[in-house]
Design a protein around this motif. Structure first.
Motif, short mmCIF file in Angstrom:
data_model
loop_
_atom_site.label_atom_id
_atom_site.label_comp_id
_atom_site.label_asym_id
_atom_site.label_seq_id
_atom_site.Cartn_x
_atom_site.Cartn_y
_atom_site.Cartn_z
N GLN A 34 -9.84 -8.24 18.73
CA GLN A 34 -8.46 -7.74 18.74
C GLN A 34 -8.34 -6.61 17.72
O GLN A 34 -9.13 -6.54 16.78
CB GLN A 34 -7.49 -8.86 18.40
N PRO A 35 -7.36 -5.71 17.91
CA PRO A 35 -7.15 -4.66 16.92
C PRO A 35 -6.58 -5.25 15.63
O PRO A 35 -5.89 -6.28 15.67
CB PRO A 35 -6.13 -3.73 17.58
N ASN A 71 1.83 -10.11 19.77
CA ASN A 71 1.35 -9.16 20.77
C ASN A 71 -0.17 -8.98 20.73
O ASN A 71 -0.71 -8.00 21.22
CB ASN A 71 2.03 -7.80 20.56
N ILE A 73 -2.19 -8.56 18.04
CA ILE A 73 -2.71 -7.65 17.02
C ILE A 73 -2.86 -8.41 15.70
O ILE A 73 -1.91 -9.07 15.25
CB ILE A 73 -1.76 -6.44 16.83
N SER A 292 2.99 -1.67 18.79
CA SER A 292 2.05 -2.46 19.62
C SER A 292 1.40 -1.58 20.69
O SER A 292 0.19 -1.61 20.88
CB SER A 292 2.75 -3.64 20.29
N GLU A 293 2.22 -0.78 21.38
CA GLU A 293 1.68 0.07 22.45
C GLU A 293 0.72 1.11 21.88
O GLU A 293 -0.33 1.37 22.46
CB GLU A 293 2.83 0.75 23.21
N LYS A 296 -2.63 -0.59 20.75
CA LYS A 296 -3.45 -1.18 21.83
C LYS A 296 -3.96 -0.18 22.85
O LYS A 296 -4.82 -0.50 23.65
CB LYS A 296 -2.65 -2.29 22.52
N LYS A 297 -3.44 1.04 22.78
CA LYS A 297 -3.86 1.97 23.85
C LYS A 297 -5.24 2.58 23.59
O LYS A 297 -5.69 2.70 22.48
CB LYS A 297 -2.80 3.07 24.05
#
Length: 297
Positions: A34-35, A71, A73, A292-293, A296-297
């Protein structure tokens, strides 16, 4: 969204020479990778939760960690060196802005080869925005400036003082900063400004003044950048975020509606200051979505 039970916390004490930097890592144990987000705090004696004794109890760093964890992260947050009583005897010997950068780099180094994490994002809040720019070297995949000033500290503080105390005091502050820049010390501090420019503070200001956020963000290349500011921030303004974006037009840029400096959603003006002293106000949900977006991108 994950169940709270999937989330694990690890308390970690990192050391920078004799300085103790205790922190909390929180991640989802069910994900193979995970990030990871690492949070760098603003000015003052901010602990890993985003609190400063009785002065500020908004708990915003802890709330952001919880929200991003949901989410998928991971999140690492640490007590600023100035918030930890165990460090006091060393801090009395003096402190430099570069110490904050070294502290952040120690956190990055600790996690950069950790197989649990697919990437490392730095979130630099307020004063920490500049710290994050300076720490975004090897091992950092993306950088988020959150409520980061665009002016060097001498200019920023002079402006704030002009707003609160008028031109004559601001003029003195300006002159003192000028002298500090030229000679690294102030011969004769105006008695009204002793709290700000006492001899202990002067070396710290000298080390901080030499960095201009606009220059530093323009040097950041090869990493993803996101610049954020709230429209209800009373300390750092939309114009700051716009100036940072202009200096690095490749960066993503977003103003978060109704978010204040401690990342809370404010609908009534009188709640703005109140939200600093209590954790009751909700963290901006738009902030959580945007971060979050981006990560995660």
């Amino acid at each position: 969204t994950m169940a709270q039970s999937d989330s694990v916390s690890e308390d970690i004490i990192l050391m920078n020479d004799r300085i103790q930097l205790p922190g909390t890592l929180r991640y989802n144990k069910t994900l193979k990778q995970q990030p990871l987000a690492i949070f760098i705090h603003g000015s003052g004696n901010v602990d890993r939760n985003g609190n400063q004794g009785q002065a500020s109890q908004a708990n915003y760093i802890k709330l952001l960690s919880d929200s991003l964890n949901k989410n998928g992260i991971a999140f690492y947050r640490y007590d600023k060196r100035t918030s930890n009583m165990a460090n006091m005897k060393f801090l009395m010997l003096g402190i430099s802005f570069d110490d904050f950068v070294k502290d952040a780099k120690i956190a990055i180094d600790n996690f950069k080869n950790d197989k649990r994490f697919s990437s490392i994002s730095l979130i630099g809040h307020s004063q920490g925005s500049l710290v994050g720019m300076l720490a975004s070297t090897a091992g950092v995949d993306s950088y988020i400036s959150l409520a980061g000033p665009s002016d060097a500290i001498d200019k920023k503080m002079t402006e704030q003082i002009r707003k609160q105390n008028g031109d004559s005091i601001a003029g003195l502050v300006e002159a003192h900063f000028k002298e500090l820049k030229a000679t690294n010390k102030i011969e004769k501090v105006d008695p009204n400004l002793m709290a700000l420019f006492n001899p202990q503070n002067q070396p710290f200001f000298t080390s901080w003044i030499k960095y201009n956020p606009i220059e530093e963000i323009s040097k950041l290349t090869g990493i993803q950048i996101l610049i954020l500011n709230g429209t209800k921030d009373m300390q750092v303004f939309e114009s700051d975020a716009e100036a940072l974006h202009k200096a690095n037009p490749e960066a993503q840029f977003k103003l978060i509606k109704n978010m204040n400096h401690v990342l809370k959603t404010i609908t009534k003006e009188e709640d703005n200051l109140k939200s600093y002293t209590t954790a009751d106000f909700p963290l901006s949900s738009e902030l959580v979505t945007v971060i979050s977006e981006f990560i995660k991108k």
